[in-house]
Design a protein around this motif. Structure first.
Motif, PDB file in Angstrom:
ATOM      1  N   ILE A 138      -8.146 -25.667 -31.431  1.00 13.10           N
ATOM      2  CA  ILE A 138      -9.269 -24.871 -30.925  1.00 13.10           C
ATOM      3  C   ILE A 138      -9.592 -25.292 -29.490  1.00 13.10           C
ATOM      4  O   ILE A 138      -9.902 -24.452 -28.632  1.00 13.10           O
ATOM      5  N   ALA A 139      -9.486 -26.582 -29.218  1.00 16.49           N
ATOM      6  CA  ALA A 139      -9.845 -27.086 -27.890  1.00 16.49           C
ATOM      7  C   ALA A 139      -8.902 -26.571 -26.806  1.00 16.49           C
ATOM      8  O   ALA A 139      -9.327 -26.322 -25.671  1.00 16.49           O
ATOM      9  N   THR A 140      -7.616 -26.405 -27.122  1.00 17.28           N
ATOM     10  CA  THR A 140      -6.649 -25.996 -26.098  1.00 17.28           C
ATOM     11  C   THR A 140      -6.466 -24.480 -26.013  1.00 17.28           C
ATOM     12  O   THR A 140      -5.759 -24.008 -25.129  1.00 17.28           O
ATOM     13  N   SER A 141      -7.076 -23.728 -26.911  1.00 15.18           N
ATOM     14  CA  SER A 141      -6.969 -22.266 -26.848  1.00 15.18           C
ATOM     15  C   SER A 141      -7.754 -21.732 -25.657  1.00 15.18           C
ATOM     16  O   SER A 141      -8.768 -22.311 -25.242  1.00 15.18           O
ATOM     17  N   ASP A 142      -7.292 -20.632 -25.106  1.00 15.36           N
ATOM     18  CA  ASP A 142      -7.911 -20.065 -23.903  1.00 15.36           C
ATOM     19  C   ASP A 142      -9.232 -19.366 -24.238  1.00 15.36           C
ATOM     20  O   ASP A 142      -9.369 -18.707 -25.270  1.00 15.36           O
ATOM     21  N   TRP A 143     -10.185 -19.513 -23.313  1.00 10.49           N
ATOM     22  CA  TRP A 143     -11.455 -18.807 -23.447  1.00 10.49           C
ATOM     23  C   TRP A 143     -11.264 -17.347 -23.040  1.00 10.49           C
ATOM     24  O   TRP A 143     -10.619 -17.054 -22.058  1.00 10.49           O
ATOM     25  N   VAL A 144     -11.867 -16.442 -23.819  1.00 12.26           N
ATOM     26  CA  VAL A 144     -11.784 -15.016 -23.487  1.00 12.26           C
ATOM     27  C   VAL A 144     -13.179 -14.387 -23.372  1.00 12.26           C
ATOM     28  O   VAL A 144     -13.311 -13.167 -23.240  1.00 12.26           O
ATOM     29  N   GLY A 145     -14.198 -15.224 -23.433  1.00 12.60           N
ATOM     30  CA  GLY A 145     -15.564 -14.708 -23.315  1.00 12.60           C
ATOM     31  C   GLY A 145     -15.944 -13.816 -24.487  1.00 12.60           C
ATOM     32  O   GLY A 145     -15.705 -14.142 -25.650  1.00 12.60           O
ATOM     33  N   TRP A 146     -16.492 -12.640 -24.151  1.00 13.75           N
ATOM     34  CA  TRP A 146     -16.976 -11.723 -25.184  1.00 13.75           C
ATOM     35  C   TRP A 146     -15.958 -10.645 -25.540  1.00 13.75           C
ATOM     36  O   TRP A 146     -16.311  -9.664 -26.206  1.00 13.75           O
ATOM     37  N   ASP A 147     -14.708 -10.831 -25.143  1.00 14.04           N
ATOM     38  CA  ASP A 147     -13.692  -9.811 -25.408  1.00 14.04           C
ATOM     39  C   ASP A 147     -13.477  -9.573 -26.903  1.00 14.04           C
ATOM     40  O   ASP A 147     -13.196  -8.443 -27.329  1.00 14.04           O
ATOM     41  N   ASN A 148     -13.589 -10.625 -27.689  1.00  8.10           N
ATOM     42  CA  ASN A 148     -13.362 -10.480 -29.127  1.00  8.10           C
ATOM     43  C   ASN A 148     -14.436  -9.624 -29.805  1.00  8.10           C
ATOM     44  O   ASN A 148     -14.211  -9.101 -30.901  1.00  8.10           O
ATOM     45  N   PHE A 149     -15.579  -9.484 -29.151  1.00  9.73           N
ATOM     46  CA  PHE A 149     -16.661  -8.700 -29.743  1.00  9.73           C
ATOM     47  C   PHE A 149     -16.524  -7.208 -29.439  1.00  9.73           C
ATOM     48  O   PHE A 149     -17.338  -6.413 -29.911  1.00  9.73           O
ATOM     49  N   LYS A 150     -15.512  -6.840 -28.660  1.00  4.63           N
ATOM     50  CA  LYS A 150     -15.314  -5.426 -28.343  1.00  4.63           C
ATOM     51  C   LYS A 150     -14.962  -4.611 -29.580  1.00  4.63           C
ATOM     52  O   LYS A 150     -15.208  -3.411 -29.619  1.00  4.63           O
ATOM     53  N   VAL A 151     -14.384  -5.280 -30.588  1.00  6.26           N
ATOM     54  CA  VAL A 151     -14.060  -4.567 -31.817  1.00  6.26           C
ATOM     55  C   VAL A 151     -15.330  -4.022 -32.466  1.00  6.26           C
ATOM     56  O   VAL A 151     -15.300  -3.023 -33.196  1.00  6.26           O
ATOM     57  N   ILE A 152     -16.470  -4.671 -32.176  1.00  2.00           N
ATOM     58  CA  ILE A 152     -17.758  -4.221 -32.704  1.00  2.00           C
ATOM     59  C   ILE A 152     -18.440  -3.269 -31.737  1.00  2.00           C
ATOM     60  O   ILE A 152     -18.885  -2.178 -32.126  1.00  2.00           O
ATOM     61  N   THR A 153     -18.513  -3.673 -30.465  1.00  2.00           N
ATOM     62  CA  THR A 153     -19.257  -2.872 -29.487  1.00  2.00           C
ATOM     63  C   THR A 153     -18.570  -1.557 -29.150  1.00  2.00           C
ATOM     64  O   THR A 153     -19.239  -0.554 -28.863  1.00  2.00           O
ATOM     65  N   GLU A 154     -17.242  -1.530 -29.204  1.00  8.34           N
ATOM     66  CA  GLU A 154     -16.514  -0.310 -28.865  1.00  8.34           C
ATOM     67  C   GLU A 154     -16.175   0.540 -30.083  1.00  8.34           C
ATOM     68  O   GLU A 154     -15.554   1.598 -29.944  1.00  8.34           O
ATOM     69  N   GLY A 155     -16.576   0.091 -31.260  1.00 11.77           N
ATOM     70  CA  GLY A 155     -16.432   0.901 -32.462  1.00 11.77           C
ATOM     71  C   GLY A 155     -15.003   1.117 -32.912  1.00 11.77           C
ATOM     72  O   GLY A 155     -14.531   2.257 -32.992  1.00 11.77           O
ATOM     73  N   ASP A 156     -14.299   0.034 -33.199  1.00 15.67           N
ATOM     74  CA  ASP A 156     -12.947   0.150 -33.743  1.00 15.67           C
ATOM     75  C   ASP A 156     -12.991   0.957 -35.046  1.00 15.67           C
ATOM     76  O   ASP A 156     -13.801   0.650 -35.939  1.00 15.67           O
ATOM     77  N   PRO A 157     -12.168   2.000 -35.205  1.00 16.02           N
ATOM     78  CA  PRO A 157     -12.225   2.848 -36.409  1.00 16.02           C
ATOM     79  C   PRO A 157     -12.070   2.072 -37.709  1.00 16.02           C
ATOM     80  O   PRO A 157     -12.751   2.357 -38.703  1.00 16.02           O
ATOM     81  N   ALA A 158     -11.172   1.094 -37.727  1.00 10.13           N
ATOM     82  CA  ALA A 158     -10.978   0.302 -38.944  1.00 10.13           C
ATOM     83  C   ALA A 158     -12.235  -0.502 -39.270  1.00 10.13           C
ATOM     84  O   ALA A 158     -12.637  -0.613 -40.437  1.00 10.13           O
ATOM     85  N   PHE A 159     -12.863  -1.043 -38.229  1.00  7.61           N
ATOM     86  CA  PHE A 159     -14.089  -1.808 -38.442  1.00  7.61           C
ATOM     87  C   PHE A 159     -15.220  -0.906 -38.912  1.00  7.61           C
ATOM     88  O   PHE A 159     -15.976  -1.265 -39.834  1.00  7.61           O
ATOM     89  N   LEU A 160     -15.364   0.256 -38.318  1.00 10.68           N
ATOM     90  CA  LEU A 160     -16.424   1.188 -38.721  1.00 10.68           C
ATOM     91  C   LEU A 160     -16.221   1.643 -40.164  1.00 10.68           C
ATOM     92  O   LEU A 160     -17.197   1.814 -40.914  1.00 10.68           O
ATOM     93  N   GLY A 161     -14.967   1.852 -40.558  1.00  8.39           N
ATOM     94  CA  GLY A 161     -14.692   2.212 -41.942  1.00  8.39           C
ATOM     95  C   GLY A 161     -15.085   1.098 -42.901  1.00  8.39           C
ATOM     96  O   GLY A 161     -15.641   1.362 -43.979  1.00  8.39           O
ATOM     97  N   ALA A 162     -14.818  -0.146 -42.504  1.00  8.57           N
ATOM     98  CA  ALA A 162     -15.199  -1.283 -43.340  1.00  8.57           C
ATOM     99  C   ALA A 162     -16.715  -1.397 -43.449  1.00  8.57           C
ATOM    100  O   ALA A 162     -17.247  -1.684 -44.527  1.00  8.57           O
ATOM    101  N   VAL A 163     -17.416  -1.166 -42.341  1.00  4.39           N
ATOM    102  CA  VAL A 163     -18.884  -1.214 -42.366  1.00  4.39           C
ATOM    103  C   VAL A 163     -19.437  -0.111 -43.262  1.00  4.39           C
ATOM    104  O   VAL A 163     -20.364  -0.332 -44.059  1.00  4.39           O
ATOM    105  N   ARG A 164     -18.882   1.081 -43.148  1.00 10.24           N
ATOM    106  CA  ARG A 164     -19.351   2.198 -43.976  1.00 10.24           C
ATOM    107  C   ARG A 164     -19.165   1.887 -45.463  1.00 10.24           C
ATOM    108  O   ARG A 164     -20.088   2.071 -46.268  1.00 10.24           O
ATOM    109  N   ASN A 165     -17.983   1.425 -45.829  1.00 14.24           N
ATOM    110  CA  ASN A 165     -17.739   1.099 -47.238  1.00 14.24           C
ATOM    111  C   ASN A 165     -18.648  -0.024 -47.722  1.00 14.24           C
ATOM    112  O   ASN A 165     -19.131   0.000 -48.867  1.00 14.24           O
ATOM    113  N   THR A 166     -18.903  -1.001 -46.858  1.00 12.56           N
ATOM    114  CA  THR A 166     -19.778  -2.118 -47.227  1.00 12.56           C
ATOM    115  C   THR A 166     -21.194  -1.635 -47.488  1.00 12.56           C
ATOM    116  O   THR A 166     -21.830  -2.013 -48.485  1.00 12.56           O
ATOM    117  N   LEU A 167     -21.723  -0.793 -46.594  1.00  9.17           N
ATOM    118  CA  LEU A 167     -23.095  -0.306 -46.745  1.00  9.17           C
ATOM    119  C   LEU A 167     -23.244   0.572 -47.981  1.00  9.17           C
ATOM    120  O   LEU A 167     -24.250   0.481 -48.700  1.00  9.17           O
TER     121      LEU A 167
END
Length: 287
Positions: A33-62
């Motif tokens: 974990i210590a030697t992995s590169d920092w990418v900032g908030w890029d990993n959160f784009k799957v949430i903020t940009e509405g990845d279809p697979a993620f939105l489908g998972a949220v819909r089924n969960t709710l």
């Protein structure tokens, strides 16, 4: 005697929180974990940009959370009221023992039991074939998947969940029932005016805890049956984290989704607890 339990809790629940830093890194399993590169908030784009697979998972969960909150949560309350009305102590204990047993079965066993009964080669379809009737597609039917999950949860955990409500029922003063009976109250009126108010504190406490865990709808139960119905009908947030992170090797994005889910669950608990205080209940903790 508490040390082993505390060690497990601290190691796997509190110390493991430090691993959430992966949400801001391009983590690879062969790197630390210590030697992995920092990418900032890029990993959160799957949430903020509405990845279809993620939105489908949220819909089924709710959807699954809503249905199980309406059907599964009240089930132990109703069952506890029915058990409490049984006069014979021997019969009551026998029924309780039978109802508690499914809780101790793993989800692997529970799913296998349902498949042996409702599956294509199960008891019901085998009986229908022998009598020349049309077979039923239940286990592999995406349209019935939520109903199947809900029925499995109710069968497995409803009996065990009655323990708290039965304990609360035993603490209600019997003189209250005697007083309402003298006033001419029916059995239903006694339940409404004595029993349910006596259970209100426990119900609110469990409801608050349920809200905190509302986005977790049974990872093991679903992942065991996901292949039969497909991703579209069965993907929830927990399985999305596994399939996207572990299987898909997107560790950072999966961690970001899991972290946001945990934050939302915490906020739901805090908000529900505050609301309980507004209505004069103690909730999970006093503030």
């Amino acid at each position: 005697m508490c040390v082993p339990g505390l060690a497990v809790l601290i190691t796997f629940h509190y110390a493991a929180l430090a691993g959430n830093v992966i949400a801001w890194k391009d983590y690879k399993p062969y790197l630390s974990i210590a030697t992995s590169d920092w990418v900032g908030w890029d990993n959160f784009k799957v949430i903020t940009e509405g990845d279809p697979a993620f939105l489908g998972a949220v819909r089924n969960t709710l959807v699954l959370t809503l249905i199980q909150s309406v059907l599964v949560f009240p089930a132990p309350i109703i069952l506890a009221l029915l058990l409490n009305s049984v006069m014979s102590l021997r019969i009551k204990r026998a029924v309780q023992s039978v109802l508690y047993l499914p809780h101790f079965l793993s989800w692997v066993v529970v799913v296998a039991v349902f498949q042996s009964i409702l599956g294509g080669g199960g008891l019901i379809n085998s009986f229908l074939r022998q009598h020349g009737a049309t077979t039923l597609d239940i286990i592999g039917n995406p349209d019935l998947f939520i109903a199947l999950l809900t029925s499995q949860v109710m069968w497995k955990d409803t009996g065990w969940a009655t323990i708290l409500f039965l304990a609360a029922l035993s603490g209600i003063d019997s003189s209250l029932y005697e007083a309402t009976a003298v006033d001419g109250a029916s059995r239903w009126r006694q339940i409404w005016h004595v029993t349910l108010p006596g259970l209100r504190g426990v119900i609110i406490l469990l409801l608050i805890l349920r809200l905190g865990d509302s986005l977790s709808v049974g990872f093991e139960q679903i992942i065991l049956q996901q292949r039969a119905v497909g991703i579209d009908a069965s993907e929830v947030i927990d399985t999305y984290v596994f399939n996207h992170g572990v299987v898909g090797n997107s560790w950072g994005e999966a961690t970001a989704v899991g972290l946001v889910k945990g934050v939302i669950g915490t906020l739901l608990v805090l908000g529900a607890n505050k609301l309980a205080h507004v209505f004069g209940e103690q909730g999970v903790y006093k503030a």
